[in-house]
Design an enzyme around this catalytic site. Structure first.
Site, mmCIF file in Angstrom:
data_model
loop_
_atom_site.group_PDB
_atom_site.id
_atom_site.type_symbol
_atom_site.label_atom_id
_atom_site.label_comp_id
_atom_site.label_asym_id
_atom_site.label_seq_id
_atom_site.Cartn_x
_atom_site.Cartn_y
_atom_site.Cartn_z
ATOM 1 N N LYS A 52 -19.817 -41.635 26.871
ATOM 2 C CA LYS A 52 -19.195 -40.314 26.702
ATOM 3 C C LYS A 52 -17.724 -40.369 27.098
ATOM 4 O O LYS A 52 -16.850 -39.886 26.378
ATOM 5 C CB LYS A 52 -19.933 -39.270 27.550
ATOM 6 C CG LYS A 52 -21.267 -38.850 26.934
ATOM 7 C CD LYS A 52 -22.166 -38.115 27.914
ATOM 8 C CE LYS A 52 -23.573 -37.992 27.330
ATOM 9 N NZ LYS A 52 -24.576 -37.541 28.297
ATOM 10 N N GLN A 96 -25.732 -34.800 34.061
ATOM 11 C CA GLN A 96 -26.643 -35.776 33.471
ATOM 12 C C GLN A 96 -28.040 -35.639 34.070
ATOM 13 O O GLN A 96 -28.206 -35.597 35.284
ATOM 14 C CB GLN A 96 -26.086 -37.197 33.702
ATOM 15 C CG GLN A 96 -26.850 -38.307 33.031
ATOM 16 C CD GLN A 96 -26.679 -38.357 31.516
ATOM 17 O OE1 GLN A 96 -25.727 -37.816 30.953
ATOM 18 N NE2 GLN A 96 -27.616 -38.990 30.839
ATOM 19 N N ASP A 119 -23.766 -28.722 27.028
ATOM 20 C CA ASP A 119 -25.097 -29.257 26.739
ATOM 21 C C ASP A 119 -25.996 -28.186 26.111
ATOM 22 O O ASP A 119 -27.027 -28.504 25.513
ATOM 23 C CB ASP A 119 -25.783 -29.699 28.049
ATOM 24 C CG ASP A 119 -25.824 -31.210 28.220
ATOM 25 O OD1 ASP A 119 -25.791 -31.922 27.194
ATOM 26 O OD2 ASP A 119 -25.924 -31.661 29.373
#
Ligand SMILES: NC(=O)C1=CN([C@@H]2O[C@H](COP(=O)(O)OP(=O)(O)OC[C@H]3O[C@@H](n4cnc5c(N)ncnc54)[C@H](OP(=O)(O)O)[C@@H]3O)[C@@H](O)[C@H]2O)C=CC1
Ligand SMILES: Nc1nc(=O)c2c([nH]1)NC[C@@H]1CN(c3ccc(C(=O)N[C@@H](CCC(=O)O)C(=O)O)cc3)C=[N+]21
Length: 295
Positions: A52, A96, A119
């Site tokens: 990322k 995460q 997200d």
């Protein structure tokens, strides 16, 4: 059989985003800034977060890696989240998953500012998605929708079977495919580990999306001729003959199933790279929404 090439498509998308970044810069605007919060140092998580950050650099985004020790308390993590919410220089961030067991995942997700939730995991965004309102769409399902659209896979009126009901892949995928529009307008069956006679569903499916994490679970005798198969699964399987010590396996027996499929994604090089591209797309959207609000 047509391969749905996530590697190539994600590069196309990244080039499109990079071009937009250049025009933002040329107009004297601020470039998008994404942060990733990583708790602990799980090998696979490190790989994803690393790619990322690397992708951000490639396309001209600012990026920050917030690396926190495995031993961090829930309160300390919540304090960090509050800091990120208040940081005016940050457009979006992700935490995460999975988090260590002593931290309540739901509590953390609820603390994320929905406007920075690239997200799309916050209940506000998830609810907006289900209600067909504009929102951040979770990157993996968003990437699958983008692949279906760019390869012009017909979804209207088709029977889509999703295997797996996780909050980050299976469940949102089932919602998106049942929404009005293209891709969408599908008749959806959401299956999971309590489903009886799963093969009876998959054999009748026009589109199958596997997100269960069981290597080579879907076999040729479970699908019909002409099926479209999207393989989300990523499992590291030990392999001493490989330099990395492991190989990556999807949820689909590719060699068998691809002989019957009209469209199929490979692993690696399918859904994985699309996930990263769509996270960047959400971050660009977050930047645009912020600058619109601040004007
Ligand atoms: N390519 C990408 O970008 C991404 C890939 N992944 C990968 O996708 C896979 C799934 O991840 P995630 O969604 O987080 O998964 P979870 O482990 O959270 O959930 C797995 C789901 O599959 C179901 N399931 C497990 N075994 C079976 C079975 N034998 N038959 C039917 N259903 C079963 C479970 O059922 P139940 O609910 O009953 O337990 C559950 O709903 C993993 O390999 C993961 O690494 C994940 C995210 C992104
Ligand atoms: N908050 C949060 N958001 C996520 O989006 C999220 C997460 N947590 N936790 C874990 C899963 C998994 N995930 C992947 C992303 C990219 C690849 C990817 O790029 N895969 C490459 C291979 C990478 C490799 O070599 O391991 C490929 O399929 O070609 C895979 C998996 C995002 N996830």
């Amino acid at each position: 059989m047509q391969l749905l090439d996530g590697k190539k498509t994600s590069n196309d998308i990244k080039n499109e985003i990079a071009a937009e970044v250049q025009s933002i810069k040329a107009a004297g605007g601020k470039v998008p800034h994404l942060a990733a919060v990583l708790v602990g140092n799980n090998g696979a998580s490190l790989t994803y977060v690393g790619s990322k950050v690397k992708s951000c650099q490639e396309i001209g985004f600012d990026s920050t890696l917030v690396s926190l020790p495995e031993t961090i308390t829930e309160d300390e993590l919540l304090a960090k989240i509050k800091e990120l919410n208040e940081d005016d220089n940050l457009d979006g961030y992700i935490v995460q998953l999975p988090l260590p067991k002593h931290i309540d995942e739901q509590k953390i997700l609820l603390a994320i500012d929905p406007d920075k939730d690239v997200d799309g995991f916050h209940p506000t965004n998830f609810g907006r998605m289900a209600l067909e309102m504009e929102s951040f769409i979770p990157a993996t399902p968003f990437g699958i929708m983008e692949l279906l659209e760019r390869y012009k896979v017909e979804t209207a009126g088709k029977h889509t079977v999703v295997i797996g009901r996780s909050h980050i892949v299976g469940r949102p995928m089932s919602i998106l495919m049942s929404r009005k529009g293209n891709p969408g307008d599908s008749t959806v069956t959401l299956t999971h580990s309590r489903t009886k006679d799963l093969a009876e569903f998959t054999k009748n499916a026009d589109i199958i999306i596997t997100a269960l994490g069981v290597p080579e679970f879907l076999k040729a005798d479970m699908v019909k001729e002409g099926v479209t198969v999207i393989d989300v699964g990523i499992t590291r399987v030990e392999d001493a003959s490989n330099a990395k010590g492991y190989v990556i396996k999807g949820d689909v027996d590719f060699d068998g199933v691809s002989k019957k499929a009209s469209f199929i994604t490979p692993v690696p090089g399918g859904v994985g790279p699309m996930t990263i591209a769509m996270l960047l797309k959400n971050t660009l959207l977050a930047r645009k929404m912020r600058s619109a609000r601040n004007q």
